[in-house]
Write a protein that holds these residues in place. Structure first.
Motif, PDB file in Angstrom:
ATOM      1  N   TYR A  29       0.875  -1.320   0.152  1.00 46.71           N
ATOM      2  CA  TYR A  29      -0.030   0.110  -0.096  1.00 46.71           C
ATOM      3  C   TYR A  29       0.992   1.231   0.055  1.00 46.71           C
ATOM      4  O   TYR A  29       0.589   2.140  -0.687  1.00 46.71           O
ATOM      5  CB  TYR A  29      -0.918   0.069   1.207  1.00 46.71           C
ATOM      6  CG  TYR A  29      -1.776   1.348   1.581  1.00 46.71           C
ATOM      7  CD1 TYR A  29      -3.099   1.297   0.946  1.00 46.71           C
ATOM      8  CD2 TYR A  29      -1.381   2.583   2.055  1.00 46.71           C
ATOM      9  CE1 TYR A  29      -3.804   2.676   0.797  1.00 46.71           C
ATOM     10  CE2 TYR A  29      -2.087   3.592   2.109  1.00 46.71           C
ATOM     11  CZ  TYR A  29      -3.264   3.658   1.299  1.00 46.71           C
ATOM     12  OH  TYR A  29      -4.098   4.738   1.529  1.00 46.71           O
ATOM     13  N   LEU A  30       2.005   1.013   0.733  1.00 47.39           N
ATOM     14  CA  LEU A  30       2.729   2.422   1.131  1.00 47.39           C
ATOM     15  C   LEU A  30       3.422   2.845  -0.306  1.00 47.39           C
ATOM     16  O   LEU A  30       3.729   4.073  -0.544  1.00 47.39           O
ATOM     17  CB  LEU A  30       3.709   2.155   2.112  1.00 47.39           C
ATOM     18  CG  LEU A  30       3.220   2.034   3.524  1.00 47.39           C
ATOM     19  CD1 LEU A  30       4.243   1.594   4.457  1.00 47.39           C
ATOM     20  CD2 LEU A  30       2.541   3.237   3.917  1.00 47.39           C
ATOM     21  N   VAL A  31       3.485   1.944  -1.153  1.00 44.23           N
ATOM     22  CA  VAL A  31       4.267   2.262  -2.536  1.00 44.23           C
ATOM     23  C   VAL A  31       3.179   2.390  -3.568  1.00 44.23           C
ATOM     24  O   VAL A  31       3.457   2.782  -4.716  1.00 44.23           O
ATOM     25  CB  VAL A  31       5.521   1.216  -2.922  1.00 44.23           C
ATOM     26  CG1 VAL A  31       6.305   1.294  -2.010  1.00 44.23           C
ATOM     27  CG2 VAL A  31       4.724  -0.191  -3.202  1.00 44.23           C
ATOM     28  N   SER A  32       1.862   2.280  -3.467  1.00 45.87           N
ATOM     29  CA  SER A  32       1.074   2.214  -4.312  1.00 45.87           C
ATOM     30  C   SER A  32       0.397   3.733  -4.367  1.00 45.87           C
ATOM     31  O   SER A  32       0.856   4.625  -3.434  1.00 45.87           O
ATOM     32  CB  SER A  32      -0.219   1.298  -3.842  1.00 45.87           C
ATOM     33  OG  SER A  32      -0.924   1.865  -2.880  1.00 45.87           O
ATOM     34  N   ARG A  34      -2.946   4.234  -4.198  1.00 47.64           N
ATOM     35  CA  ARG A  34      -4.405   3.981  -3.869  1.00 47.64           C
ATOM     36  C   ARG A  34      -4.855   5.441  -3.014  1.00 47.64           C
ATOM     37  O   ARG A  34      -4.121   5.938  -2.224  1.00 47.64           O
ATOM     38  CB  ARG A  34      -4.675   2.732  -2.917  1.00 47.64           C
ATOM     39  CG  ARG A  34      -4.255   1.579  -3.723  1.00 47.64           C
ATOM     40  CD  ARG A  34      -4.773   0.452  -2.751  1.00 47.64           C
ATOM     41  NE  ARG A  34      -5.971   0.549  -1.955  1.00 47.64           N
ATOM     42  CZ  ARG A  34      -6.314  -0.108  -1.101  1.00 47.64           C
ATOM     43  NH1 ARG A  34      -5.548  -1.211  -0.716  1.00 47.64           N
ATOM     44  NH2 ARG A  34      -7.686  -0.065  -0.290  1.00 47.64           N
ATOM     45  N   LEU A  35      -5.998   5.722  -3.164  1.00 40.73           N
ATOM     46  CA  LEU A  35      -6.779   6.924  -2.579  1.00 40.73           C
ATOM     47  C   LEU A  35      -7.617   6.361  -1.706  1.00 40.73           C
ATOM     48  O   LEU A  35      -7.778   7.393  -0.422  1.00 40.73           O
ATOM     49  CB  LEU A  35      -7.572   7.800  -3.645  1.00 40.73           C
ATOM     50  CG  LEU A  35      -6.672   8.260  -4.847  1.00 40.73           C
ATOM     51  CD1 LEU A  35      -7.750   9.044  -5.739  1.00 40.73           C
ATOM     52  CD2 LEU A  35      -5.428   9.216  -4.197  1.00 40.73           C
ATOM     53  N   ARG A  36      -7.860   5.155  -1.274  1.00 38.04           N
ATOM     54  CA  ARG A  36      -8.547   4.709  -0.084  1.00 38.04           C
ATOM     55  C   ARG A  36      -7.776   4.011   0.897  1.00 38.04           C
ATOM     56  O   ARG A  36      -6.693   3.277   0.645  1.00 38.04           O
ATOM     57  CB  ARG A  36      -9.628   3.866  -0.553  1.00 38.04           C
ATOM     58  CG  ARG A  36     -10.712   4.326  -1.584  1.00 38.04           C
ATOM     59  CD  ARG A  36     -11.436   5.383  -0.773  1.00 38.04           C
ATOM     60  NE  ARG A  36     -12.482   4.898   0.301  1.00 38.04           N
ATOM     61  CZ  ARG A  36     -12.919   5.527   1.070  1.00 38.04           C
ATOM     62  NH1 ARG A  36     -13.008   6.867   1.152  1.00 38.04           N
ATOM     63  NH2 ARG A  36     -13.871   5.035   2.183  1.00 38.04           N
ATOM     64  N   PRO A  37      -7.922   4.186   2.275  1.00 44.36           N
ATOM     65  CA  PRO A  37      -6.883   3.599   3.168  1.00 44.36           C
ATOM     66  C   PRO A  37      -7.076   1.858   3.081  1.00 44.36           C
ATOM     67  O   PRO A  37      -7.996   1.305   2.690  1.00 44.36           O
ATOM     68  CB  PRO A  37      -7.616   4.030   4.531  1.00 44.36           C
ATOM     69  CG  PRO A  37      -9.070   4.397   4.318  1.00 44.36           C
ATOM     70  CD  PRO A  37      -9.149   4.829   2.903  1.00 44.36           C
ATOM     71  N   LEU A  38      -6.017   1.331   3.948  1.00 44.57           N
ATOM     72  CA  LEU A  38      -6.118  -0.038   3.948  1.00 44.57           C
ATOM     73  C   LEU A  38      -7.471  -0.455   4.735  1.00 44.57           C
ATOM     74  O   LEU A  38      -8.052  -1.407   4.581  1.00 44.57           O
ATOM     75  CB  LEU A  38      -4.800  -0.630   4.810  1.00 44.57           C
ATOM     76  CG  LEU A  38      -3.743  -0.692   4.025  1.00 44.57           C
ATOM     77  CD1 LEU A  38      -2.577  -0.910   5.053  1.00 44.57           C
ATOM     78  CD2 LEU A  38      -3.619  -1.858   3.193  1.00 44.57           C
ATOM     79  N   GLY A 203       2.063   7.552  13.076  1.00 44.29           N
ATOM     80  CA  GLY A 203       0.842   8.337  12.593  1.00 44.29           C
ATOM     81  C   GLY A 203       0.513   7.972  11.043  1.00 44.29           C
ATOM     82  O   GLY A 203      -0.631   8.054  10.937  1.00 44.29           O
ATOM     83  N   LEU A 204       1.660   7.813  10.609  1.00 44.10           N
ATOM     84  CA  LEU A 204       1.169   7.427   9.028  1.00 44.10           C
ATOM     85  C   LEU A 204       0.335   5.941   9.100  1.00 44.10           C
ATOM     86  O   LEU A 204      -0.675   5.774   8.445  1.00 44.10           O
ATOM     87  CB  LEU A 204       2.381   7.146   8.156  1.00 44.10           C
ATOM     88  CG  LEU A 204       2.247   6.616   6.768  1.00 44.10           C
ATOM     89  CD1 LEU A 204       1.408   7.687   5.996  1.00 44.10           C
ATOM     90  CD2 LEU A 204       3.469   6.643   6.251  1.00 44.10           C
ATOM     91  N   MET A 210      -3.445   0.953   9.218  1.00 42.62           N
ATOM     92  CA  MET A 210      -2.505  -0.280   9.745  1.00 42.62           C
ATOM     93  C   MET A 210      -2.990  -0.790  11.246  1.00 42.62           C
ATOM     94  O   MET A 210      -3.320   0.311  12.096  1.00 42.62           O
ATOM     95  CB  MET A 210      -1.116  -0.078   9.786  1.00 42.62           C
ATOM     96  CG  MET A 210      -0.487   0.014   8.313  1.00 42.62           C
ATOM     97  SD  MET A 210       1.129   0.676   7.955  1.00 42.62           S
ATOM     98  CE  MET A 210       1.926  -0.358   9.094  1.00 42.62           C
ATOM     99  N   ALA A 211      -2.543  -1.862  11.470  1.00 41.05           N
ATOM    100  CA  ALA A 211      -2.841  -2.160  13.047  1.00 41.05           C
ATOM    101  C   ALA A 211      -1.584  -2.221  13.866  1.00 41.05           C
ATOM    102  O   ALA A 211      -0.435  -1.998  13.261  1.00 41.05           O
ATOM    103  CB  ALA A 211      -3.398  -3.770  13.139  1.00 41.05           C
ATOM    104  N   SER A 212      -1.622  -2.101  15.074  1.00 43.51           N
ATOM    105  CA  SER A 212      -0.398  -1.934  16.005  1.00 43.51           C
ATOM    106  C   SER A 212       0.583  -3.207  15.684  1.00 43.51           C
ATOM    107  O   SER A 212       1.643  -3.160  15.867  1.00 43.51           O
ATOM    108  CB  SER A 212      -0.978  -2.134  17.377  1.00 43.51           C
ATOM    109  OG  SER A 212       0.081  -1.853  18.246  1.00 43.51           O
ATOM    110  N   GLN A 213      -0.140  -4.307  15.451  1.00 42.77           N
ATOM    111  CA  GLN A 213       0.743  -5.519  15.192  1.00 42.77           C
ATOM    112  C   GLN A 213       1.486  -5.412  13.710  1.00 42.77           C
ATOM    113  O   GLN A 213       2.499  -6.311  13.725  1.00 42.77           O
ATOM    114  CB  GLN A 213      -0.197  -6.866  14.819  1.00 42.77           C
ATOM    115  CG  GLN A 213      -1.060  -7.262  16.280  1.00 42.77           C
ATOM    116  CD  GLN A 213      -2.234  -6.233  16.624  1.00 42.77           C
ATOM    117  OE1 GLN A 213      -2.486  -5.510  15.913  1.00 42.77           O
ATOM    118  NE2 GLN A 213      -3.189  -6.984  17.452  1.00 42.77           N
TER     119      GLN A 213
END
Length: 238
Positions: A29-32, A34-38, A203-204, A210-213
């Protein structure tokens, strides 16, 4: 009627959280573009939301203050988890009369039916962003605390508009200085401890769902006051 959070949690529990993380890996996701969140619900469907890591660490550090007669908002999850046998009486406040776990209903800004000096502890996690008159709510918390009682609060610095109240009822995001200014108006400044939690990377992660895990311990533990995710407040009534 069941609220949106409960419905969402029940639906996402049908798919194991680890599968969600595997099917939608954050590194891609971080290199895509995409405009919507995970995740559209704070990462609940992927594991433990990032802000909950800091909230629960804060309550763990202050568990000895959770004792006697306690008040929590919406449900008593944290009172039970961190208070244990020290809690003599647990009460739950909600403004929504459809919330079954509430022991009484009322407006945190004006709790006319609650006598002063009633509680040893109030747990107020992620609530004040939904209160248009925050100072009134903090003053009511101070009034209903017993002398020596402790208010344990958290407020967001960063985060999506909450889908439950929506864009018209999610009012505030707080800085460390803003939270300190608010609580110093009501509590003695020497009785207030304010702390910012998080950093740019965390924060990102929280922002995109994203989850804490999905973060390392080192990433979660590093704190940068310039990039807070949440702010915690411990305030004692003198």
């Amino acid at each position: 009627m069941e609220n949106a959070e409960r419905i969402h949690r029940r639906l996402v529990q049908a798919i194991p959280q680890s599968w969600k993380r595997w099917l939608k890996p954050s590194r891609l996701y971080l290199v895509s573009r995409r405009l919507r969140p995970l995740s559209t619900f704070y990462g609940f469907d992927r594991g433990t939301p990032v802000d909950r890591y800091y909230i629960e660490r804060f309550l763990e550090e202050n568990r000895q203050a959770i004792r006697g007669r306690c008040l929590e908002i919406k449900d008593a999850t944290y009172t039970r988890r961190f208070g244990g046998d020290r809690v003599e009486k647990s009460e739950v406040l909600d403004i929504d009369r459809n919330m079954p776990e509430a022991t009484f209903y009322g407006d945190l800004r004006r709790l006319d039916g609650v006598e002063a000096d009633r509680y040893e502890c109030i747990i107020l996690t992620q609530v004040l962003q939904f209160v248009d008159e925050c100072e009134s709510a903090v003053r009511e918390c101070h009034r209903i605390l017993k002398p020596g009682g402790v208010l344990l609060a958290s407020v967001p610095s960063l985060g999506r508009i909450d889908p439950r109240p929506g864009v018209e009822r999610d009012f505030w995001r707080f800085t460390q200085a803003g939270a300190r200014h608010l609580f110093h108006k009501v509590f003695e400044p020497s009785a207030v401890e304010v702390r910012a939690h998080g950093n740019c990377r965390v924060g990102l992660a929280f922002w995109i769902g994203m989850a804490s895990q999905e973060l390392t311990a080192a990433e979660r533990e590093f704190e940068d006051a310039d990039f807070p995710v949440i702010v915690t407040i411990r305030a004692i009534k003198r």
